[in-house]
Design an enzyme around this catalytic site. Structure first.
Site, PDB file in Angstrom:
ATOM      1  CG  ASP A 393      -2.167   0.966   1.122  1.00  0.00           C
ATOM      2  OD1 ASP A 393      -2.025   1.640   0.138  1.00  0.00           O
ATOM      3  OD2 ASP A 393      -3.026   1.055   2.069  1.00  0.00           O
ATOM      4  NE  ARG A 397      -3.701   5.154   0.803  1.00  0.00           N
ATOM      5  CZ  ARG A 397      -3.728   5.063  -0.518  1.00  0.00           C
ATOM      6  NH1 ARG A 397      -3.783   6.150  -1.354  1.00  0.00           N
ATOM      7  NH2 ARG A 397      -3.675   3.974  -0.973  1.00  0.00           N
ATOM      8  CG  ASN A 398      -0.199   4.395   3.319  1.00  0.00           C
ATOM      9  OD1 ASN A 398      -0.799   5.095   4.421  1.00  0.00           O
ATOM     10  ND2 ASN A 398      -0.758   3.546   2.687  1.00  0.00           N
ATOM     11  CG  ASP A 411       2.147   1.650   9.806  1.00  0.00           C
ATOM     12  OD1 ASP A 411       1.067   1.946   9.992  1.00  0.00           O
ATOM     13  OD2 ASP A 411       3.055   1.806  10.541  1.00  0.00           O
TER      14      ASP A 411
END
Ligand code: NAG
Ligand code: NAG
Ligand code: NAG
Ligand code: NAG
Length: 535
Positions: A393, A397-398, A411
């Site tokens: 992912d 945004r991470n 994470d």
């Protein structure tokens, strides 16, 4: 916002700077905003407004006094009136400032609420003299004009003629389509019979047969070989809360060592706080942290997911990774996950902020800075790939960023809740970052470092567009078919061809053909100097 939700600015003595950071657009037909407030003890306030364009908007009016005490009755409401003057077309920036003082101390807290509203010029002044208006009507307005009988007959006959021509055209078109279809059908029959004799690859047959499949309107999905997106159940679900807690016991600390400050991000059940961690030995030493936690109403599955996903990077050490350092899992309290602080926070929100600022200040962030961020992400991912950790992912945004523009990958715990628009359910109960996923992950649930490279390409695109949503017009259900047909996200404006070529390589259908992270680091580093082609 079009959302039926509450946005808290201050709750339980905590200020949500995240909520205050929004510069919300007030629809131009909305003239009143209502705020609900109440205090548990004596809080004095002073209220003020700033408007950047007095020609377009009058000074906002409120139905409370500009100075006084915050009501202690529940759900007290005050109303702010934002009315346009109607003199010019302009976007107006409105700042509402609320200064709060607790117990008459000298300290006060300043809350700034930002709004913007589009004001439009009213066209009433245009009606010059009544005579002019009446004349212009008779000339230009066919509805109000009264045509004579002869012109009326003329219009009717022209209309009838048009209708007849149109009908004939439709009939001819339908007849033509029918004959076409018959020819194609014959073709497909001969093709399939010949394919049996010559043992041609069957793909050709399916392609020809497409013409007479009943579901002709969506040939892509009906002929593409895989019927629907079948994805295995995520193994996260099989872990219980007790097991998740047991896995992090060794990094658990006592609740007393954590002080929560502002809410940085808030979702429906998840929250990220700015926190302070006291040193174990010397309580005068403190460290700033991110604290991820959940609200009281969060379900057990949500809590378990947060704990499990937080451990993705646990135990890894690299300057471009931000793994979990501690947890608080005390009885009767919601678990908290602690990560080192990065003072500019979430990368996606940072990029979006840059985009807002860029309108006034184009030098706010340079392309070199953005490429430098991409290199850091590629470095962190290269390390992960060497350790055979698959992120699954990767996205802006991470990642998080600090004031030296250092970027770290983190994470994805709580991301589904904090960025709900970036995740989609494709029929099952799994929320996936569909727009960041490689085709083989979407279709076969296969993840690898190569699918992380795909996501890196999308992240690079996010950097270059300052946080736009990729494939924003594409229905998430259509993504797999769309990718399979060879479509990708378009080259962002101002993005050099060389850089777009790097992204495009990451989106090769065959995972083997995608570059490795080490190659991406090299290639981007070389591109930092004058733009040069490196793939
Ligand atoms: C709130 O405090 C700031 C900082 O001292 C001051 O500049 C501002 O004028 C105050 N606003 C109001 C509405 O009193
Ligand atoms: C201000 O107006 C709102 C909405 O019209 C109303 O609910 C509220 O009671 C008013 N407040 C005061 C102090 O008059
Ligand atoms: C006033 O502010 C100072 C520093 O900003 C803080 O140390 C102090 O506790 C505050 N006092 C009150 C009464 O909030
Ligand atoms: C213009 O039209 C209005 C009705 O549409 C009529 O009342 C008015 O007398 C007219 N004025 C002139 C100057 O013709």
């Amino acid at each position: 916002l079009g959302l039926d939700a509450e946005l808290y600015y201050v709750r339980n003595d905590l200020i949500s700077h995240y909520a205050l950071s929004f510069n919300l657009l007030v629809p131009s037909e909305t003239n009143f905003l209502h705020f609900t407030w109440h205090a548990k003890s004596k809080v004095e306030y002073k209220l003020g407004f700033q408007v950047d364009n007095f020609v377009a908007m009058d000074m906002p009016q409120v139905n409370i006094s500009v100075q006084g005490e915050v009501p202690r009755t529940l759900s007290a409401v005050f109303r702010v009136e934002l009315s346009c003057t109607g003199k010019v077309d302009s976007e107006v920036m409105i700042l509402m400032q609320l200064n709060l003082t607790v117990n008459s101390s000298k300290n006060f807290t300043v809350l700034n609420f930002k709004r913007r509203k589009m004001c439009y010029k009213k066209f009433e002044e245009v009606k010059t003299s009544a005579l002019d208006k009446n004349t212009s009507r008779t000339i230009y307005d066919p509805v109000h004009a009264t045509p004579t009988t002869s012109t009326r007959v003329f219009y009717i006959s022209v209309g009838v003629c048009c209708a007849v021509i149109f009908l004939v055209a439709i009939i001819l078109a339908v007849l033509h389509l029918h004959s076409m279809k018959r020819i194609e059908l014959d073709d497909s029959i001969s093709a399939s019979s010949s394919s049996q004799g010559l043992s041609q690859p069957s793909t050709q047959t399916t392609q020809y047969l497409r013409a007479d499949t009943p579901n002709n309107a969506t040939p892509i999905t009906s002929s593409s070989g895989y019927p629907t997106l079948r994805i295995e159940k995520n193994d996260l679900r099989s872990v219980t809360l007790l097991e998740a807690k047991a896995k992090v016991k060794d990094i658990a600390i006592s609740r007393e060592r954590i002080t929560l400050k502002d809410v940085l991000q808030e979702g429906t059940f998840g929250r990220i706080f700015h926190g302070i961690l006291l040193d174990e030995k010397d309580p005068n030493k403190e460290k700033q942290t991110f604290v991820k936690t959940v609200k009281d109403q969060a379900s057990e599955i949500q809590v378990t997911m947060m704990l499990t996903e937080s451990c993705k990077l646990r135990g890894l050490h690299h300057r471009n990774l931000l793994p979990i350092t501690h947890v608080c899992i005390e009885e009767g309290e919601k678990p908290m996950v602690i990560l080192p602080y990065m003072n500019w926070g979430n990368l996606k929100l940072f990029l979006r902020q840059c985009k807002l600022v860029e309108a006034n200040n184009p030098q706010a962030i340079s392309q070199q800075d953005l490429v430098h961020m991409a290199i850091q992400i590629a470095c962190g991912m290269s390390y992960l790939a060497r350790r055979e950790v698959i992120h699954k992912d990767l996205a802006a945004r991470n990642c998080v960023i600090d004031d030296t523009l250092q970027v770290k990958i983190t994470d994805n715990a709580l991301s589904r809740d904090l960025f709900p628009m970036d995740y989609h359910c494709l029929g099952d109960n799994e929320n996936r970052p569909v727009r960041w996923m490689a085709l083989e992950s979407l279709v076969n649930n296969e993840f690898s470092s190569a699918s992380d490279v795909w996501a890196f390409g999308v992240t690079l695109w996010e950097l270059m567009t300052l946080g736009q949503t990729p494939y924003v017009d594409i229905d998430p259900f259509e993504m797999a078919a769309y990718l399979k047909d060879g479509y990708r996200i378009a080259q962002p404006i101002n993005c050099p061809d060389e850089l777009f070529a790097v992204m495009a390589c990451c989106w090769a259908l065959d995972p083997e053909e995608r570059p490795k992270f080490q190659q991406l680091v090299q290639c981007l580093t070389e591109s930092m100097q004058p733009w040069s082609l490196c793939l």
